[in-house]
Scaffold this motif. Structure first.
Motif, mmCIF file in Angstrom:
data_model
loop_
_atom_site.group_PDB
_atom_site.id
_atom_site.type_symbol
_atom_site.label_atom_id
_atom_site.label_comp_id
_atom_site.label_asym_id
_atom_site.label_seq_id
_atom_site.Cartn_x
_atom_site.Cartn_y
_atom_site.Cartn_z
ATOM 1 N N ALA A 1 -6.732 -0.149 1.745
ATOM 2 C CA ALA A 1 -7.530 -0.368 2.959
ATOM 3 C C ALA A 1 -7.420 -1.806 3.444
ATOM 4 C CB ALA A 1 -8.993 -0.026 2.699
ATOM 5 N N ALA A 2 -7.303 -1.987 4.754
ATOM 6 C CA ALA A 2 -7.342 -3.298 5.392
ATOM 7 C C ALA A 2 -8.658 -3.392 6.167
ATOM 8 C CB ALA A 2 -6.148 -3.487 6.318
ATOM 9 N N LEU A 3 -9.530 -4.314 5.744
ATOM 10 C CA LEU A 3 -10.890 -4.389 6.275
ATOM 11 C C LEU A 3 -11.156 -5.749 6.903
ATOM 12 C CD1 LEU A 3 -12.643 -2.890 3.117
ATOM 13 C CD2 LEU A 3 -11.898 -1.656 5.153
ATOM 14 N N PRO A 4 -12.130 -5.822 7.806
ATOM 15 C CA PRO A 4 -12.473 -7.119 8.400
ATOM 16 C C PRO A 4 -13.037 -8.059 7.337
ATOM 17 C CG PRO A 4 -13.431 -5.292 9.651
ATOM 18 C CD PRO A 4 -12.927 -4.728 8.369
ATOM 19 N N ALA A 5 -12.473 -9.263 7.207
ATOM 20 C CA ALA A 5 -12.973 -10.252 6.259
ATOM 21 C C ALA A 5 -14.360 -10.710 6.702
ATOM 22 C CB ALA A 5 -12.019 -11.433 6.174
ATOM 23 N N ALA A 6 -15.228 -10.977 5.706
ATOM 24 C CA ALA A 6 -16.632 -11.267 5.999
ATOM 25 C C ALA A 6 -16.811 -12.481 6.904
ATOM 26 C CB ALA A 6 -17.383 -11.472 4.680
ATOM 27 N N HIS A 7 -16.000 -13.534 6.732
ATOM 28 C CA HIS A 7 -16.241 -14.774 7.462
ATOM 29 C C HIS A 7 -15.312 -14.983 8.649
ATOM 30 C CE1 HIS A 7 -19.100 -15.876 4.416
ATOM 31 N NE2 HIS A 7 -18.195 -15.738 3.470
ATOM 32 N N THR A 8 -14.112 -14.400 8.602
ATOM 33 C CA THR A 8 -13.143 -14.642 9.672
ATOM 34 C C THR A 8 -12.923 -13.440 10.571
ATOM 35 O OG1 THR A 8 -11.232 -13.916 8.370
ATOM 36 C CG2 THR A 8 -11.922 -16.231 8.128
ATOM 37 N N PRO B 1 0.827 -1.207 0.000
ATOM 38 C CA PRO B 1 0.000 0.000 0.000
ATOM 39 C C PRO B 1 0.864 1.261 0.000
ATOM 40 C CG PRO B 1 -0.764 -1.550 1.655
ATOM 41 C CD PRO B 1 0.543 -2.075 1.149
ATOM 42 N N ARG B 2 0.386 2.312 -0.664
ATOM 43 C CA ARG B 2 1.097 3.594 -0.682
ATOM 44 C C ARG B 2 0.835 4.318 0.629
ATOM 45 N NH1 ARG B 2 0.170 6.010 -6.782
ATOM 46 N NH2 ARG B 2 1.253 4.333 -7.881
ATOM 47 N N LEU B 3 1.811 4.242 1.519
ATOM 48 C CA LEU B 3 1.630 4.754 2.875
ATOM 49 C C LEU B 3 2.709 5.747 3.281
ATOM 50 C CD1 LEU B 3 0.818 1.330 4.598
ATOM 51 C CD2 LEU B 3 -0.823 3.060 3.844
ATOM 52 N N GLY C 1 -2.148 -2.406 5.894
ATOM 53 C CA GLY C 1 -2.668 -1.217 5.228
ATOM 54 C C GLY C 1 -3.347 -0.285 6.214
ATOM 55 N N VAL C 2 -4.160 0.621 5.693
ATOM 56 C CA VAL C 2 -4.906 1.553 6.534
ATOM 57 C C VAL C 2 -6.106 0.814 7.123
ATOM 58 C CG1 VAL C 2 -6.194 3.711 6.623
ATOM 59 C CG2 VAL C 2 -4.176 3.524 5.155
ATOM 60 N N VAL C 3 -6.151 0.684 8.420
ATOM 61 C CA VAL C 3 -7.178 -0.118 9.082
ATOM 62 C C VAL C 3 -8.498 0.652 9.123
ATOM 63 C CG1 VAL C 3 -7.837 -1.294 11.207
ATOM 64 C CG2 VAL C 3 -5.441 -1.293 10.463
ATOM 65 N N ALA C 4 -9.557 -0.009 8.642
ATOM 66 C CA ALA C 4 -10.885 0.605 8.650
ATOM 67 C C ALA C 4 -11.910 -0.433 9.085
ATOM 68 C CB ALA C 4 -11.228 1.150 7.270
ATOM 69 N N ASP C 5 -13.071 0.045 9.542
ATOM 70 C CA ASP C 5 -14.128 -0.863 9.975
ATOM 71 C C ASP C 5 -15.089 -1.135 8.824
ATOM 72 O OD1 ASP C 5 -15.781 1.365 9.751
ATOM 73 O OD2 ASP C 5 -15.830 1.749 11.908
ATOM 74 N N GLN C 6 -16.222 -1.737 9.118
ATOM 75 C CA GLN C 6 -17.183 -2.104 8.069
ATOM 76 C C GLN C 6 -17.912 -0.899 7.485
ATOM 77 O OE1 GLN C 6 -19.412 -5.261 10.150
ATOM 78 N NE2 GLN C 6 -18.495 -6.718 8.712
ATOM 79 N N ASN C 7 -17.724 0.254 8.096
ATOM 80 C CA ASN C 7 -18.239 1.495 7.506
ATOM 81 C C ASN C 7 -17.161 2.199 6.692
ATOM 82 O OD1 ASN C 7 -19.777 1.478 10.521
ATOM 83 N ND2 ASN C 7 -21.078 1.768 8.739
ATOM 84 N N LEU C 8 -16.009 1.556 6.519
ATOM 85 C CA LEU C 8 -14.842 2.117 5.822
ATOM 86 C C LEU C 8 -14.251 3.284 6.597
ATOM 87 C CD1 LEU C 8 -14.261 0.535 3.222
ATOM 88 C CD2 LEU C 8 -16.727 0.756 3.504
ATOM 89 N N ARG C 9 -14.568 3.394 7.887
ATOM 90 C CA ARG C 9 -14.095 4.490 8.729
ATOM 91 C C ARG C 9 -12.866 4.035 9.517
ATOM 92 N NH1 ARG C 9 -18.650 5.764 10.642
ATOM 93 N NH2 ARG C 9 -19.058 7.821 9.765
#
Length: 328
Positions: free
Chosen positions: A277-284, A241-243, A256-264
């Motif tokens: 963006a690094a987001l919570p995976a849907a199943h894990t 990621p470009r950080l 990456g940039v950590v965000a929640d399920q609202n992309l916040r």
């Protein structure tokens, strides 16, 4: 009047800008991107290299459409740093942009490899349209090429090289293609097709060094095995990621940039979308990037909605449809 600043003009940033502007006619929306020509279809770079499409055919009309919507685009503009508390984006020019809400959507960048001091001729990093055009300009004199990577960009490069009659070796840093995307059977199908195309596959190798003669590339030395003759090297891995402009800020996690399920992010008025963006995976629930054009579009759409106060939850998963050579 609210000002929304979007860092990155890729598909996630463009979609977010469009959503924000259509739902808040009074808002000021600014896209900042370091590329002069930020709006193009990256998946089509392989067709450009193969000579099937010209640059004008893969440049999107988004800039014109966004301009009509009243979105301001600062292209060819470097972001130097971000101050979440002051709500300021500092540009390479020394200027700054204050924001009410910001979206980090700056995508990925390929790391430089060992032996590249930036002074030699014959290395291409396939990240951008200018890089692809530079590679196309080298194909007339290229006879032997090495492509490094197990990604879609690597396959695009191979397709373009073989279409131009260039002998090609593909060095994979992993044991197979797209681990985490393709299963072993699908990867084997792709490998067989590449071999039919005359591509030499070398697995589980990194690039240790390069061989130069009077500023011209002459070979690639892998981590194991003999030197590979080459007058062209296409580097398509590893990508991160470009950080760089976020150094020292508490937004960045391992992937990456950590965000929640609202992309916040942890800062209420800063969001993240796309490959960065690094987001919570849907199943894990594991926090990971979810790459791909479609994922980026969906995330940009959701981020835009949340930035104008229309609370939505992103529950997507990595999704990709593409062609590798003639395999759909």
């Amino acid at each position: 009047m609210n000002r929304h600043v979007i860092l990155g003009g890729g598909v996630a940033g463009r979609r977010a800008a469009e959503v924000i502007r259509k739902r808040d006619a009074e808002a000021e929306v600014v896209i900042v991107d370091e590329q002069e020509e930020a709006f193009y279809y990256r998946p089509m770079l392989g067709e450009l290299l193969a000579g099937n499409l010209g640059p004008e055919q893969i440049i999107a009309r988004d800039k014109e459409r966004l301009s009509q919507l009243g979105v301001k685009v600062l292209s060819g503009t470097q972001v130097a740093s971000l101050d979440p508390k002051a709500q300021d984006v500092f540009l390479g020019s020394g200027e700054h942009l204050s924001f009410d809400r910001a979206l980090i959507a700056s995508g990925m960048r390929t790391e430089k490899i060992a032996g590249d001091d930036g002074r030699g001729r014959g290395i291409v990093y396939l990240d951008t349209l200018p890089e692809a055009l530079h590679m196309a300009s080298l194909l007339g004199s290229a006879r032997k090429a090495v492509v490094y990577g197990a990604s879609l960009q690597a396959i695009n490069a191979v397709r373009g090289l073989r279409a131009r009659g260039v002998d090609c070796s593909l060095v994979l840093p992993e044991e197979r293609f797209w681990q985490g995307v393709l299963d072993p059977i699908a990867s084997e199908i792709l490998e067989d097709r590449l071999k039919q195309e005359g591509v030499t596959l070398i697995k589980q190798r990194s690039i240790k060094d390069l061989v130069w003669e009077e500023g011209e590339l002459k070979g690639v030395i892998p981590s194991k095995g003999e030197k590979l003759p080459a007058d062209l090297l296409v580097v398509a891995t590893p990508q991160d990621p470009r950080l760089d402009y976020l150094e020292g800020i508490d937004l960045v996690g391992k992937n990456g940039v950590v965000a929640d399920q609202n992309l916040r992010t942890k800062h209420e008025n800063i969001f993240a979308a796309g490959d960065v963006a690094a987001l919570p995976a849907a199943h894990t629930g594991e926090v990971l990037p979810q790459p791909g054009w479609l994922s980026a579009w969906r995330q940009g759409n959701m981020a835009g909605l949340n930035m104008v106060g229309q609370e939505t939850v992103y529950s997507g998963f990595p999704s990709l449809r593409t062609k590798c050579l003639d395999l759909d």
